[in-house]
Design an enzyme around this catalytic site. Structure first.
Site, mmCIF file in Angstrom:
data_model
loop_
_atom_site.group_PDB
_atom_site.id
_atom_site.type_symbol
_atom_site.label_atom_id
_atom_site.label_comp_id
_atom_site.label_asym_id
_atom_site.label_seq_id
_atom_site.Cartn_x
_atom_site.Cartn_y
_atom_site.Cartn_z
ATOM 1 N N ASP A 7 -14.310 -7.464 -48.358
ATOM 2 C CA ASP A 7 -15.841 -7.991 -48.657
ATOM 3 C C ASP A 7 -16.438 -6.718 -49.457
ATOM 4 O O ASP A 7 -16.164 -5.776 -49.344
ATOM 5 C CB ASP A 7 -16.730 -7.851 -47.307
ATOM 6 C CG ASP A 7 -18.117 -8.603 -47.797
ATOM 7 O OD1 ASP A 7 -18.169 -9.716 -48.416
ATOM 8 O OD2 ASP A 7 -19.121 -7.956 -47.256
ATOM 9 N N SER A 8 -17.510 -7.183 -50.178
ATOM 10 C CA SER A 8 -18.207 -6.172 -50.997
ATOM 11 C C SER A 8 -18.830 -5.096 -50.057
ATOM 12 O O SER A 8 -19.284 -4.107 -50.446
ATOM 13 C CB SER A 8 -19.124 -7.031 -51.898
ATOM 14 O OG SER A 8 -20.167 -7.844 -50.833
ATOM 15 N N TYR A 39 -22.210 -7.015 -54.977
ATOM 16 C CA TYR A 39 -21.874 -7.413 -55.988
ATOM 17 C C TYR A 39 -22.430 -8.833 -56.569
ATOM 18 O O TYR A 39 -22.180 -9.273 -57.758
ATOM 19 C CB TYR A 39 -20.176 -8.095 -55.567
ATOM 20 C CG TYR A 39 -18.910 -7.012 -55.367
ATOM 21 C CD1 TYR A 39 -19.365 -5.647 -55.040
ATOM 22 C CD2 TYR A 39 -17.777 -7.372 -55.277
ATOM 23 C CE1 TYR A 39 -18.396 -4.679 -55.113
ATOM 24 C CE2 TYR A 39 -16.744 -6.484 -54.781
ATOM 25 C CZ TYR A 39 -17.118 -5.199 -54.777
ATOM 26 O OH TYR A 39 -16.150 -4.498 -54.771
ATOM 27 N N GLY A 40 -23.243 -9.278 -55.779
ATOM 28 C CA GLY A 40 -24.031 -10.535 -56.173
ATOM 29 C C GLY A 40 -24.876 -10.373 -57.470
ATOM 30 O O GLY A 40 -25.555 -11.375 -57.834
ATOM 31 N N CYS A 70 -16.090 -12.432 -49.074
ATOM 32 C CA CYS A 70 -17.044 -12.411 -49.980
ATOM 33 C C CYS A 70 -17.153 -13.621 -50.930
ATOM 34 O O CYS A 70 -16.070 -13.708 -51.567
ATOM 35 C CB CYS A 70 -16.839 -11.058 -50.871
ATOM 36 S SG CYS A 70 -18.321 -11.071 -51.958
ATOM 37 N N ASN A 71 -18.328 -14.260 -50.865
ATOM 38 C CA ASN A 71 -18.415 -15.395 -51.707
ATOM 39 C C ASN A 71 -18.384 -15.050 -53.105
ATOM 40 O O ASN A 71 -17.653 -15.708 -54.009
ATOM 41 C CB ASN A 71 -19.528 -16.264 -51.227
ATOM 42 C CG ASN A 71 -19.804 -16.973 -50.082
ATOM 43 O OD1 ASN A 71 -19.295 -18.096 -50.096
ATOM 44 N ND2 ASN A 71 -19.719 -16.240 -48.899
ATOM 45 N N GLU A 150 -29.896 -7.194 -43.698
ATOM 46 C CA GLU A 150 -29.201 -5.612 -43.736
ATOM 47 C C GLU A 150 -30.211 -4.922 -43.153
ATOM 48 O O GLU A 150 -30.066 -3.907 -42.480
ATOM 49 C CB GLU A 150 -28.661 -5.347 -45.029
ATOM 50 C CG GLU A 150 -27.224 -6.056 -45.189
ATOM 51 C CD GLU A 150 -26.480 -5.327 -46.303
ATOM 52 O OE1 GLU A 150 -26.850 -4.188 -46.588
ATOM 53 O OE2 GLU A 150 -25.645 -6.009 -46.904
ATOM 54 N N CYS A 181 -22.670 -17.354 -48.601
ATOM 55 C CA CYS A 181 -22.950 -15.953 -48.548
ATOM 56 C C CYS A 181 -22.581 -15.332 -47.198
ATOM 57 O O CYS A 181 -23.042 -16.063 -46.316
ATOM 58 C CB CYS A 181 -24.240 -15.580 -49.138
ATOM 59 S SG CYS A 181 -24.583 -13.574 -49.113
ATOM 60 N N THR A 182 -21.868 -14.199 -47.332
ATOM 61 C CA THR A 182 -21.475 -13.698 -46.031
ATOM 62 C C THR A 182 -22.506 -13.515 -44.834
ATOM 63 O O THR A 182 -22.221 -13.486 -43.749
ATOM 64 C CB THR A 182 -20.429 -12.386 -46.215
ATOM 65 O OG1 THR A 182 -21.524 -11.649 -47.060
ATOM 66 C CG2 THR A 182 -19.548 -12.580 -46.931
ATOM 67 N N HIS A 183 -23.740 -12.994 -45.498
ATOM 68 C CA HIS A 183 -24.817 -12.957 -44.538
ATOM 69 C C HIS A 183 -25.795 -13.999 -43.811
ATOM 70 O O HIS A 183 -26.205 -13.550 -42.926
ATOM 71 C CB HIS A 183 -25.953 -11.852 -45.262
ATOM 72 C CG HIS A 183 -25.249 -10.719 -45.871
ATOM 73 N ND1 HIS A 183 -24.339 -10.457 -46.878
ATOM 74 C CD2 HIS A 183 -25.969 -9.183 -45.575
ATOM 75 C CE1 HIS A 183 -24.188 -9.080 -46.898
ATOM 76 N NE2 HIS A 183 -25.032 -8.610 -46.411
HETATM 77 N N1 DGL Z 1 -20.712 -10.307 -49.780
HETATM 78 C C1 DGL Z 1 -21.707 -11.128 -50.575
HETATM 79 C C2 DGL Z 1 -21.293 -12.501 -50.725
HETATM 80 O O1 DGL Z 1 -20.884 -13.162 -49.977
HETATM 81 C C3 DGL Z 1 -23.114 -10.878 -50.586
HETATM 82 C C4 DGL Z 1 -23.316 -9.241 -50.704
HETATM 83 C C5 DGL Z 1 -23.344 -8.995 -52.131
HETATM 84 O O2 DGL Z 1 -24.023 -9.289 -53.051
HETATM 85 O O3 DGL Z 1 -22.276 -8.392 -52.375
HETATM 86 O O4 DGL Z 1 -21.376 -13.060 -51.992
#
Ligand code: DGL
Length: 257
Positions: A7-8, A39-40, A70-71, A150, A181-183
């Site tokens: 994941d990012s 990363y988003g 990570c999406n 977060e 999105c993971t969160h």
């Molecule tokens: N893990 C990223 C996602 O699922 C969210 C956090 C990021 O922007 O890196 O897209």
């Protein structure tokens, strides 16, 4: 069997949680690129470059399969990773779409996809849903949810105001919402409440366990004891450990590095 989860940053712990609960792997190596998250908001080339570097990280860990939690990475770098990886690489978009197909059969259902700016701009979810015949698909970038989660201020007025900001133009609750999105699984109940419990919420972490079973023949409840878990972060491993303790909410023992 040994899996890698990439994941990012810390968000992929939601996917890890579902995978741990499904008891599928003897061993899991989690790697979050906490030094370079988010990363988003980054461009495609950068996301691909960072994701291929993550493959180098996993090279010394002898994993059997790599799960991209990570999406954003799944949207932009999955193909490149698959081409360069000696082991299968599975992302979360395909499982999310697949889970939706299992739950929503009528093709004119209104579907809302929420994710980071990059994930929504990639149109990966929207295009895959349209290819599957869904005619009413809307993508919405809701990146502010990420820092709110977060910062752990999700039980405050801030989240309510942010939901209002993003969703106020939606007058009728969508039939399904893909949490792209993971969160976002961590604010499921708030989103559910906002839409008066009228929408089906699709969580990619839950979707992926079923997908791994159906498409990669990896069985749930395949292991008897605990999964051996190792967490790695490109920066501040202790913060990752702290969040893991809170989010995983399980007696799982792990080592952060
Ligand atoms: N893990 C990223 C996602 O699922 C969210 C956090 C990021 O922007 O890196 O897209």
């Amino acid at each position: 069997m040994k899996a890698g989860i990439f994941d990012s940053g810390v968000g992929g712990l939601t996917v890890l949680k579902s995978i741990l609960e499904a008891k599928m792997f003897d061993e899991i190596i989690y790697y979050g690129d906490t030094a370079r998250v988010p990363y988003g908001v980054k461009d495609k080339e950068t996301i691909i470059k960072f994701s291929l570097q993550a493959l180098e990280f996993f090279a010394s860990h002898q994993i059997d399969i790599l799960i991209v939690a990570c999406n954003t990475v799944s949207a932009y770098a999955l193909e490149e990773m698959q081409k360069s990886s000696p082991v299968p690489v599975v992302g979360v978009i395909e499982p999310g779409v697949w889970a939706l197909k299992n739950k929503i059969t009528h093709k004119d259902a209104s579907i809302l996809v929420i994710g980071t700016k990059a994930t929504i701009a990639s149109l990966q979810y929207q295009d895959k849903l349209r290819v599957n015949g869904y005619t009413s698909v809307q993508g919405l970038a809701t990146g502010l949810f990420v820092p709110i989660i977060e910062e752990d201020i999700k039980d405050t007025k801030v989240l309510k105001a942010t939901m209002k900001y993003y969703f106020s133009h939606i007058s009728i609750p969508p039939e399904a919402i893909i949490l792209g999105c993971t969160h976002f699984p961590l604010i499921t109940s708030s989103i559910d409440e906002y839409f008066n419990h009228q929408s089906i919420l699709i969580h990619s972490g839950e979707a992926i366990t079923d997908y791994l079973y159906r498409h990669h023949q990896i069985c749930m409840n395949a292991i008897l004891g605990e999964t051996k878990l190792k967490l790695y972060a490109s920066s501040s491993p202790s913060s990752l450990e702290l969040i893991a303790n809170k989010w995983l909410n399980s007696p799982q023992s792990f080592i952060a590095d």
